[in-house]
Design an enzyme around this catalytic site. Structure first.
Site, mmCIF file in Angstrom:
data_model
loop_
_atom_site.group_PDB
_atom_site.id
_atom_site.type_symbol
_atom_site.label_atom_id
_atom_site.label_comp_id
_atom_site.label_asym_id
_atom_site.label_seq_id
_atom_site.Cartn_x
_atom_site.Cartn_y
_atom_site.Cartn_z
ATOM 1 N N ASP A 104 0.823 -1.213 0.000
ATOM 2 C CA ASP A 104 0.000 0.000 0.000
ATOM 3 C C ASP A 104 0.853 1.258 0.000
ATOM 4 O O ASP A 104 1.521 1.572 0.981
ATOM 5 C CB ASP A 104 -0.907 -0.005 1.231
ATOM 6 C CG ASP A 104 -1.825 1.204 1.288
ATOM 7 O OD1 ASP A 104 -2.088 1.794 0.220
ATOM 8 O OD2 ASP A 104 -2.269 1.570 2.384
ATOM 9 N N ASP A 337 -1.773 5.299 -5.987
ATOM 10 C CA ASP A 337 -2.124 4.521 -4.802
ATOM 11 C C ASP A 337 -2.297 3.052 -5.153
ATOM 12 O O ASP A 337 -3.264 2.671 -5.808
ATOM 13 C CB ASP A 337 -3.414 5.076 -4.179
ATOM 14 C CG ASP A 337 -3.889 4.254 -2.997
ATOM 15 O OD1 ASP A 337 -3.038 3.750 -2.245
ATOM 16 O OD2 ASP A 337 -5.110 4.111 -2.827
#
Length: 470
Positions: A104, A337
């Site tokens: 992440d 992201d």
């Protein structure tokens, strides 16, 4: 502490390379993650969780707010997972315990499901019995230590508020035994809470001592049986703790299953990088934008989106200038992201993009009933889309870098409902008072498939190159 929960668990079955000044390399793997059998059910679920993730990144609740450990280059496999993300396996403790983690870049804390009493409420794991979740057990590790209130790393979680949270530990008080308060982190609709540990991170051929690790005891509404490897820009992220100069990856195509195949996540320390990144020629770079100082926008990777073009004639989609660059309050700008599956765009960008796509496709029939039942803003009737030409879509960035998206990177065919849907989403709810806030564009991992993407931290830039991953 505040919960930060990542609603999307990305599993990368590829490798992480950490390139040192020496020629030694360490290889790990990143993998994708999958959980639904019905493609329509699954993909519409992914669209909803993408929007929930975007809402968290754009409107975060208050979050808690250097090591030079790495001497070698490591490669870790990244595995695609069925729930739309990618995972990497890391090992902590003495002896080391391997734990699968979500890769992440939109958050920073590295945390693991911790102790045999770990619980996850309202969590759904289609392929894992909650009783069989892999957890880290500190009592089995001789190197596990609880972080104290006076440890500067406790401030990584709470910033200036750490003094108020540790009333018995005044600065200069050497005999304070109070531990760092439990963290509470939110990732959209879900959350996780636990305590801060100092542990060994065991990489192939390299042991990183005194690594700051979150030991989560309770999580809420988590879609995958894994913790999170935070690769954001805050001090507690894995890249910052290892003092990386660069990391890069090439994401395998989503199959929405837990394939054993993986691609490589390359982590490079100081020194000349002589592996994967140099074998991929023609990489174009765009500089990172200066982040807003407001947390947590300060830990995102902002880049300079200049324009979006549609079709071979490169019709430019008009983007309001105020959405191209983030202001001091975090409104506007583009971030990358890996924790989001689909790309999100604010409506002032999304709506003219859809309008231009439809205009160039001619007399195509839209599947309005499918759009109404999902979070997708553009779906085409499959029977009418077989003989049409879908225009190409390109994101252009400052410095000449660009993402020339393959059709499979921005449209997905859903045979259950006979529709072809654009895998870019927008907020369909009521407008937020005061206008848009947070990033205007969030580039998700679905659009990053089969691109070599390089985070050059030393030179503050990001590189892109279309590449067959795996």
């Amino acid at each position: 502490m505040s919960f930060v929960f990542l609603y999307f668990v990305l599993c990368f079955s590829s490798s992480i390379f950490i390139l040192p000044s020496s020629s030694t390399t360490i290889t790990l793997s990143l993998s994708p993650i999958t959980s639904y059998q019905n493609s329509w059910e699954f993909i519409t679920h992914i669209a909803k969780t993408t929007l929930q993730r975007a809402h968290h990144l754009k409107h975060p609740k208050k979050k808690p707010t250097s090591l030079s450990h790495l001497h070698k280059t490591s490669t870790t496999p990244l595995y695609p997972r069925s729930y739309g993300g990618y995972s990497v396996s890391l090992a902590f403790g003495t002896p080391p315990q391997a734990i699968p983690l979500v890769f992440d870049t939109g958050s920073s804390l590295v945390w693991v499901p911790c102790t045999s009493k770990y619980t996850c409420s309202n969590c759904t794991f289609s392929d894992v019995d909650p009783k069989n979740i892999t957890t880290f057990k500190p009592k089995l590790s001789s190197s596990s230590k609880v972080i104290g209130c006076l440890n500067k790393k406790c401030g990584w979680l709470f910033g200036d508020d750490v003094t108020g949270r540790c009333p018995g530990c005044r600065p200069g008080l050497r005999n304070c035994s109070q531990s760092c308060p439990d963290y509470l982190l939110q990732y959209g609709l879900g959350a996780t809470t636990g305590m801060a540990l100092s542990e060994n991170l065991d990489l192939p051929g390299e042991v990183v001592h005194d690594f700051f690790l979150g030991c989560s005891l309770v999580s809420l509404q988590q879609p995958a049986a894994a913790g999170i490897a935070g690769f954001g820009r805050a001090p507690n992220s894995l890249p910052n703790q290892l003092n990386l100069k660069k990391f890069s990856h090439c994401l395998l195509t989503h199959r929405y299953d837990d394939t054993p195949k993986s691609s490589k996540l390359v982590l490079a320390a100081a020194g000349k990088v002589t592996s994967t990144s140099e074998l991929i020629r023609g990489v174009k770079y765009t500089p990172f934008r200066k982040n807003p100082k407001l947390s947590p926008y300060d830990e995102y990777y902002y880049i300079n989106l200049r324009k979006i073009t549609v079709g071979k004639k490169q019709v430019k989609v008009k983007i309001p200038y105020k959405l191209l660059a983030p202001n001091v309050n975090g409104a506007g700008g583009t971030i990358v992201d890996s924790g989001s599956t689909f790309t999100f765009m604010d409506r002032p960008i999304f709506e003219p993009l859809v309008k231009e796509l439809v205009a160039q496709m001619g007399h195509v029939r839209r599947a309005h009933n499918v759009e109404a039942q999902s979070e997708f803003g553009l779906c085409l009737n499959a029977s009418s889309s077989r003989n049409i030409s879908i225009p190409e879509l390109v994101f252009h960035f400052k410095g000449g870098a660009k993402m020339e998206l393959a059709l499979g990177n921005y449209f997905s065919f859903m045979d259950d409902v006979g529709a072809l849907c654009l895998t870019i989403v927008t907020d369909t709810g009521p407008a937020v008072a005061g206008g848009p806030t947070g990033p205007a564009v969030i580039i998700g991992n679905y659009q990053q498939q089969n691109f070599y993407i390089e985070y050059d931290l030393e030179h503050q830039r990001m590189g892109f190159k279309k590449h067959k991953c795996g």
